[in-house]
Design an enzyme around this catalytic site. Structure first.
Site, mmCIF file in Angstrom:
data_model
loop_
_atom_site.group_PDB
_atom_site.id
_atom_site.type_symbol
_atom_site.label_atom_id
_atom_site.label_comp_id
_atom_site.label_asym_id
_atom_site.label_seq_id
_atom_site.Cartn_x
_atom_site.Cartn_y
_atom_site.Cartn_z
ATOM 1 N N LEU A 181 1.551 22.207 16.541
ATOM 2 C CA LEU A 181 2.533 22.088 15.466
ATOM 3 C C LEU A 181 2.096 21.086 14.403
ATOM 4 O O LEU A 181 2.421 21.235 13.226
ATOM 5 C CB LEU A 181 3.888 21.654 16.036
ATOM 6 C CG LEU A 181 4.609 22.658 16.939
ATOM 7 C CD1 LEU A 181 5.862 22.029 17.528
ATOM 8 C CD2 LEU A 181 4.981 23.910 16.161
ATOM 9 N N GLY A 182 1.383 20.063 14.837
ATOM 10 C CA GLY A 182 0.945 19.047 13.884
ATOM 11 C C GLY A 182 0.065 18.010 14.553
ATOM 12 O O GLY A 182 0.006 17.896 15.782
ATOM 13 N N GLY A 206 -1.133 13.794 14.298
ATOM 14 C CA GLY A 206 -0.804 12.485 13.766
ATOM 15 C C GLY A 206 -1.805 11.446 14.211
ATOM 16 O O GLY A 206 -2.790 11.738 14.907
ATOM 17 N N GLY A 207 -1.544 10.222 13.831
ATOM 18 C CA GLY A 207 -2.465 9.161 14.194
ATOM 19 C C GLY A 207 -2.474 8.876 15.682
ATOM 20 O O GLY A 207 -3.474 8.399 16.216
ATOM 21 N N VAL A 224 0.836 17.361 18.487
ATOM 22 C CA VAL A 224 2.110 17.918 18.936
ATOM 23 C C VAL A 224 1.942 19.429 19.104
ATOM 24 O O VAL A 224 1.475 20.120 18.187
ATOM 25 C CB VAL A 224 3.246 17.609 17.939
ATOM 26 C CG1 VAL A 224 4.558 18.202 18.446
ATOM 27 C CG2 VAL A 224 3.391 16.104 17.753
ATOM 28 N N LYS A 255 4.179 16.186 22.798
ATOM 29 C CA LYS A 255 3.263 15.265 22.117
ATOM 30 C C LYS A 255 2.224 14.771 23.115
ATOM 31 O O LYS A 255 2.567 14.188 24.145
ATOM 32 C CB LYS A 255 4.046 14.085 21.542
ATOM 33 C CG LYS A 255 3.178 13.062 20.837
ATOM 34 C CD LYS A 255 4.024 11.910 20.302
ATOM 35 C CE LYS A 255 3.152 10.839 19.653
ATOM 36 N NZ LYS A 255 3.955 9.698 19.183
ATOM 37 N N ASP A 269 7.740 2.721 11.261
ATOM 38 C CA ASP A 269 6.874 3.734 10.653
ATOM 39 C C ASP A 269 7.731 4.808 9.972
ATOM 40 O O ASP A 269 7.536 6.002 10.175
ATOM 41 C CB ASP A 269 5.960 4.363 11.705
ATOM 42 C CG ASP A 269 4.782 5.112 11.066
ATOM 43 O OD1 ASP A 269 4.496 4.860 9.871
ATOM 44 O OD2 ASP A 269 4.165 5.936 11.758
#
Length: 761
Positions: free
Chosen positions: A442-443, A445-446, A450, A464, A561
């Site tokens: 789905l994505g 990140g740092g 996910v 995640k 964040d």
């Protein structure tokens, strides 16, 4: 019986429609369960009448039957033939252990050419009412003819009707579906019936080829409807009646008494003998019958009538056993000679011969084989035990490596509802994501990737998975678990559970379907729905959520964040705050904590960056950047501009100070937002972006301010100053507000900071 001459014409047509065929004449059926064995009648009683065997409880004469209801007569004709008679003149064809076949009775009705009834006769009806018999469901009520209707009625308002109609051309051979022939099934337990017959058209239309109709009850398997092309002129007119009476019997069910087996066992006149058992009648009228136990045969109603079956004698040549057969009461046993093994049965293991001493290699081979198999089994079991132990050790290692001990410590300190979090297995999450396939991502990140997954209960979730395993990542991971299990808010992504037994830790969240706010602002995903009102609503939802986190009852939470990429949108575009991996719990007696600086460039609080002192005002600053994104549609880092304008926060404040803010506000916002809303929203952004945290408002104050702004209505900025959408594309100068002679904008306060000079192009 001879029919009158006026019936001859109708008879030709009836026989043309009907040929009754029987697979076997019922008078030949004599082999039944009850008659097996030598003794089937009481001693001294007649066993047979003609070719029909009469087993007890039936008998010929008063002393040979169980009671008067089972008495039968045997009539001998002048030619010496015998017929078994029930009652006055009913011929008995066959007696079995459950059924009784008797001669038929036929009803008919004949008409003349004008439709008048010339002759009729109805079948017998009530002779079974006081007998142990009832009509079997093997019978069918049958009507044969054209333009005829017949009905059968009985007790409990039972009534079935059957109608036949036909022409000379539409009779179908083998079918009894209403064209020349009609059949109805009767219920079980029928003790008596009446028949009536009539004609729907008085036979006037069909009299030329059919003037009679027939109705009878008989066994369905002995009747077949068939047309004959030519009968000839010498046909016996009695043939139709005689064929039915001779070849289509009536089947009766019989039983003893009216008690069930349970009731009969308690009575003195219980009829079942030794080595037999009772069977309840299924007619619904009560009563029972008897049957010999398995392994016995004979007449279960006679004393010692059920005799043991000698299976060994009945199956010579060792057809049951390989070597020796031993008869036992009701069964048999097989045995093998001394030294042989097995059950001795031909349908079992039989008799296995022993290994002789002259073949010692067989024993050696067998022993070696058994030894090798045992060794393989032991090694296999040992391998699986070691593998299971290693897997258990690896899981324990990963559990500790992924912060399991830290999570236990957090649980023991009762910092929230962590113990209610579900612990998923690694295998379960691999299956949910198709082994973490790339098409499930789905994505990124740092802190990790996910994936979209589907659990066994069909729930869709977001999983995640951390990128790497190190101490700082584990701290953030456990921190996110602890924080999210304490949060219960509709605008915070819900945590379902975690997995610690894999090489990298995993978190299982609710699935939020419409992606991130960042994508909708900057990738044109929100072009259709992201109007000013929805931007305002999302801003208010985020502000309310952060205010809730900062004022959480047990311990305040600083997200640390806040950014548009960490704001997810569900299927109705409700904002949900996500990614608490770097969030921080603030004790109630502290206003700030010293931490390692973490965050995202463009959103990071400059004061926090300089001092490493984290406060809730750091989230306020980051939220101000998100508000600036919503207002301008610009990214937090504007790489296309010069160095001093690279940061959106600085660029926004600088534009306000230069009275040129409307140069950078999104065109759609200008078209839809009122001037007062835009001015006050810009003030909120500026206040959130103040360099010193103490000068910034709290998130609670920001949320209250935004809720107040949502109630303000007015004319949009572009409409108020007469700027059309196509004008806004000509020059950036058109995004300025005109000033009156005293230097103020119309309908505005002179202290507003958004009053650039109007310069026509």
């Amino acid at each position: 019986m001879i029919l009158p001459s006026y019936q001859i014409a109708c008879f030709y047509v009836c026989v043309l429609m009907l040929t009754l065929a029987t697979a076997q004449n019922t008078t030949n059926s004599t082999s039944t369960t009850i008659t097996k064995g030598a003794n089937v009648t009481k001693p001294g009683c007649t066993k047979q009448c003609g070719n029909v065997t009469v087993p007890y409880p039936f008998g010929i004469g008063s002393d040979c039957a169980l009671n008067v209801r089972f008495e039968l007569d045997c009539n001998t004709s002048d030619d010496g033939s015998q017929e078994l008679i029930l009652g006055e003149n009913i011929v008995v064809y066959d007696i079995s252990d459950a059924e009784f076949r008797i001669s038929n009775s036929i009803g008919w009705r004949c008409y003349n050419s004008s439709g008048a009834v010339l002759d009729e006769s109805l079948a017998w009806t009530t002779f079974l009412e006081t007998t142990p018999y009832s009509f079997s469901a093997l019978n069918r009520f049958t009507v044969v003819g054209c333009d005829d209707y017949a009905s059968i009625t009985g007790p409990n308002n039972f009534e079935y009707g059957c109608n036949v109609s036909c022409s000379t051309r539409d009779v179908i051979e083998g079918e009894c579906m209403g064209k020349g022939c009609c059949q109805k099934q009767i219920p079980k337990g029928l003790k008596y019936f009446n028949t009536t017959m009539s004609s729907t058209q008085n036979h006037t239309d069909v009299w030329s080829f059919n003037s009679c109709g027939y109705a009878f009850l008989g066994e369905a398997d002995h009747f077949r409807f068939q047309g004959l092309p030519d009968l000839g002129d010498d046909l016996n007119v009695d043939d139709f009646y005689d064929r039915i009476k001779a070849s289509v019997p009536v089947v009766l069910d019989w039983a003893i008494g009216s008690h069930t087996c349970t009731q009969a066992l308690k009575s003195e006149d219980y009829a079942c003998s030794e080595n037999s058992h009772c069977i309840d009648s299924d007619t619904g009228l009560g009563g029972y019958r008897c049957s010999c136990n398995p392994g016995y045969q004979g007449n279960p109603y006679l004393n010692q009538g059920c005799q043991d079956v000698d299976e060994c004698a009945d199956h010579p040549s060792n057809s049951l056993c390989e070597k020796m057969c031993i008869n036992t009461p009701g069964s048999f046993n097989c045995s093998c000679p001394h030294g042989y093994t097995g059950d001795g049965r031909k349908d079992g293991r039989g008799c296995v011969a022993p290994y002789h001493d002259q073949f010692p290699w067989i024993k050696v081979s067998a022993g070696t084989g058994v030894g090798l198999i045992s060794l393989v089994v032991v090694i296999t079991l040992l391998y699986f035990c070691i593998k299971k132990r290693k897997l258990s050790q690896a899981r324990e290692k990963f559990f500790q490596q992924n912060g399991g001990l830290l999570l236990k410590h957090r649980i023991s300190t009762k910092k929230g509802g962590v113990d209610a979090t579900r612990i998923f297995t690694a295998e379960e999450l691999k299956k949910a994501t198709n082994n973490f396939a790339n098409d499930k991502i789905l994505g990124r990140g740092g802190n990790g990737i996910v994936y979209r997954g589907v659990l066994r209960d069909t729930r869709i979730v977001a999983i995640k998975k951390s990128r790497i395993v190190d101490e700082s990542q584990i701290e953030q991971f456990i921190n996110e678990v602890v924080i999210l299990t304490q949060i219960n808010h509709r605008n915070v992504v819900k945590l379902f559970g975690c997995c610690l037994e894999d090489e990298v830790p995993l978190l299982v969240y609710e699935y939020v379907s419409e992606g991130t706010l960042y994508e909708h602002i900057h990738n044109q995903r929100g072009a259709g729905w992201l109007n000013w009102q929805n931007r305002f609503r999302i801003a208010a939802e985020i502000a309310t959520t952060l205010a809730y986190l900062h004022s959480f009852a047990s311990m305040p939470i600083i997200h640390r964040d806040v950014k548009s990429a960490n704001i997810l949108l569900d299927n109705v575009f409700t904002a949900k705050v996500a990614d608490f991996g770097v969030s921080k719990l603030i004790p109630l007696d502290q206003t700030h904590v010293a931490t390692l600086v973490l965050g995202t460039s463009g959103y990071l609080d400059p004061e926090y960056f300089r001092t490493s002192q984290l406060t809730e005002k750091s989230d306020v600053y980051s939220f101000g950047v998100v508000l600036a994104e919503l207002l301008t549609g610009l990214k937090p880092i504007i790489r296309a501009r010069n160095e001093e304008d690279k940061n959106l926060a600085d660029f926004f404040v600088l534009s306000m100070n230069k009275n040129s803010l409307f140069h950078i506000i999104d065109r759609r916002v200008l078209r839809e937002g009122s001037l007062e809303q835009l001015q006050k929203m810009a003030e909120v952004v500026k206040n959130c972006l103040r360099p010193h945290g103490e000068d910034r408002p709290t998130m609670k104050e920001v949320a209250i301010e935004l809720e107040g702004l949502r109630k303000i209505t007015g004319v949009s900025w572009s409409n108020q100053y007469g700027l059309e959408e196509n004008d806004q594309d000509k020059s950036s100068d058109l995004y300025t507000v005109p000033i009156n002679s005293n230097g103020n904008t119309p309908n505005s306060d002179s202290s507003r900071i958004m009053h650039p000079t109007y310069s026509p192009s």
